[in-house]
Design an enzyme around this catalytic site. Structure first.
Site, PDB file in Angstrom:
ATOM      1  N   GLN A 138     -37.718 -34.939 -45.077  1.00 41.90           N
ATOM      2  CA  GLN A 138     -36.309 -34.779 -45.448  1.00 41.90           C
ATOM      3  C   GLN A 138     -36.182 -34.654 -46.968  1.00 41.90           C
ATOM      4  OE1 GLN A 138     -35.582 -38.575 -43.688  1.00 41.90           O
ATOM      5  NE2 GLN A 138     -34.421 -37.728 -41.988  1.00 41.90           N
TER       6      GLN A 138
ATOM      7  N   ALA B 120     -29.983 -36.279 -42.376  1.00 47.35           N
ATOM      8  CA  ALA B 120     -28.658 -36.479 -41.784  1.00 47.35           C
ATOM      9  C   ALA B 120     -28.269 -37.939 -41.615  1.00 47.35           C
ATOM     10  CB  ALA B 120     -28.604 -35.786 -40.425  1.00 47.35           C
TER      11      ALA B 120
ATOM     12  N   ARG C 216     -23.594 -37.016 -36.193  1.00 49.18           N
ATOM     13  CA  ARG C 216     -24.379 -36.652 -37.392  1.00 49.18           C
ATOM     14  C   ARG C 216     -24.280 -35.160 -37.678  1.00 49.18           C
ATOM     15  NH1 ARG C 216     -27.821 -40.660 -35.340  1.00 49.18           N
ATOM     16  NH2 ARG C 216     -29.220 -39.156 -34.349  1.00 49.18           N
ATOM     17  N   ARG C 217     -24.154 -34.341 -36.633  1.00 50.39           N
ATOM     18  CA  ARG C 217     -23.983 -32.905 -36.855  1.00 50.39           C
ATOM     19  C   ARG C 217     -22.627 -32.629 -37.505  1.00 50.39           C
ATOM     20  NH1 ARG C 217     -28.209 -33.989 -35.218  1.00 50.39           N
ATOM     21  NH2 ARG C 217     -28.374 -34.226 -37.463  1.00 50.39           N
TER      22      ARG C 217
ATOM     23  N   HIS D 188     -29.127 -24.322 -41.849  1.00 49.76           N
ATOM     24  CA  HIS D 188     -28.121 -23.307 -41.562  1.00 49.76           C
ATOM     25  C   HIS D 188     -27.563 -22.717 -42.851  1.00 49.76           C
ATOM     26  CE1 HIS D 188     -27.662 -26.194 -38.028  1.00 49.76           C
ATOM     27  NE2 HIS D 188     -28.190 -25.098 -37.526  1.00 49.76           N
TER      28      HIS D 188
ATOM     29  N   ASP E 172     -39.716 -36.348 -34.788  1.00 50.68           N
ATOM     30  CA  ASP E 172     -38.525 -36.283 -35.630  1.00 50.68           C
ATOM     31  C   ASP E 172     -38.536 -37.424 -36.646  1.00 50.68           C
ATOM     32  OD1 ASP E 172     -37.489 -34.070 -34.388  1.00 50.68           O
ATOM     33  OD2 ASP E 172     -36.101 -35.168 -33.114  1.00 50.68           O
ATOM     34  N   MET E 173     -37.920 -37.162 -37.810  1.00 52.84           N
ATOM     35  CA  MET E 173     -37.784 -38.221 -38.799  1.00 52.84           C
ATOM     36  C   MET E 173     -36.447 -38.915 -38.606  1.00 52.84           C
ATOM     37  SD  MET E 173     -39.337 -39.899 -41.046  1.00 52.84           S
ATOM     38  CE  MET E 173     -40.771 -38.850 -41.341  1.00 52.84           C
TER      39      MET E 173
ATOM     40  N   ARG F 282     -41.587 -29.642 -40.262  1.00 52.94           N
ATOM     41  CA  ARG F 282     -40.210 -29.173 -40.265  1.00 52.94           C
ATOM     42  C   ARG F 282     -39.545 -29.775 -41.509  1.00 52.94           C
ATOM     43  NH1 ARG F 282     -37.289 -31.738 -35.725  1.00 52.94           N
ATOM     44  NH2 ARG F 282     -38.348 -30.221 -34.400  1.00 52.94           N
TER      45      ARG F 282
END
Length: 305
Positions: free
Chosen positions: A161, A187, A286-287, A225, A132-133, A182
């Site tokens: 990102q 975020a 963060r979400r 999303h 993950d970044m 990915r």
């Protein structure tokens, strides 16, 4: 208002007092809607259900910014046990991890040692691991480590990102190692010196990165999303006759469930990002910062019986 909301929840994501409070009362605030449980064992039935529905998964043991060598080794051990349980339960799942949980902020030697142990176990079971970044200050070191490991461990991916100015050059830099990437918007709270300040510029850059990586022939996970991003990707792959086994859509557990089902019915591969663990608070905040609509999950958790 959207910018104010984002800054507010990003501020909360770093509040240690609220973090301790959240660990005690997390499920009451909707955490169980987007987190798979406190242990991987608790997440296994969810993964099995998602697999049964046709979805594949990537799991992430939550926790970052470790500053203790012993804890970093414990987290590496958790990743290894997770890989072993994925294999023994024949789950259709990959593993995602953060380098700061494995000692990135302590020493390069430590994080490389931990990563080697994890990747050897993953290679044994043919399981992909994605790095993950994190925030921009750790981006360069993360990509350096990715490149150093990728040659010996082909089942290794990482994240780029689109809100960072540097990302287009990073794609050029990574292209020689045929990366599994990915692609996300990002975020973390970043300065205008390193990141696009306006949403439409972040969106435009994400589309650019998706097109560039796909046309470079590299496997691409489109993690969004956003209807516009998904529709753009669908039109792009159709226009360029890109096979469906060269890319996938990724979405967070508990979000845009109907879109996930619709994409499956259209024949696309959809992967669900399923986090688990006690350190869920920063992830959850963060979400909420990413999309104001996500706040509804928290409110539902507070007022439901």
């Amino acid at each position: 208002m959207e910018a104010i909301s984002k800054n507010f929840f990003l501020y909360l994501s770093n509040n240690k007092l609220l973090d301790r409070f959240a660990k005690r009362f997390g499920s009451k605030f909707g955490a169980d809607k987007i987190v798979g449980g406190e242990t991987f064992s608790q997440a296994i039935p969810l993964i099995q259900q998602l697999n049964h529905e046709g979805l594949v998964v990537t799991v992430d043991h939550l926790g970052e910014f470790v500053d203790c060598e012993e804890e970093s080794r414990d987290r590496a051990g958790e990743c290894i046990r997770c890989i072993q349980q994925i294999a023994s339960n024949q789950l259709q799942s990959e593993v995602s991890l953060k380098l700061t949980s494995l000692g990135l902020d302590i020493s390069r030697e430590l994080v490389m040692e931990n990563m080697e142990l994890i990747l050897k176990e993953a290679q044994k079971h043919d399981i992909t691991v994605t790095i993950d970044m994190e925030d921009s200050s750790r981006c360069g070191a993360t990509l350096d480590i990715y490149q150093a490991l990728k040659e010996d461990y082909p089942n290794l991916g990482t994240v780029v990102q689109s809100y960072l100015y540097r990302s287009d050059e990073d794609l050029d830099r990574l292209n020689d190692c045929q990366p599994y990437l990915r692609l996300v918007k990002g975020a973390y709270k970043e300065s205008g010196k390193v990141a696009f300040p306006e949403k439409h510029l972040v969106d435009d850059n994400l589309k650019h990165l998706i097109k560039k990586n796909l046309l470079n022939g590299n496997y691409t996970a489109v993690a969004s999303h956003d209807d516009a991003i998904v529709d753009y990707t669908k039109k792009l792959v159709e226009e360029h006759n890109i096979p469906k086994d060269r890319f996938e859509f990724q979405m967070l557990y508990g979000m845009r469930n109907q879109m996930q089902k619709d994409l499956l019915e259209e024949g696309y591969k959809v992967r669900v990002y399923l986090p688990y663990g006690e350190d869920w608070y920063g992830y959850f905040m963060r979400r909420l910062a990413e999309r104001p609509a996500n706040i509804a999950f928290a409110l539902k958790g507070v007022f439901s019986k």
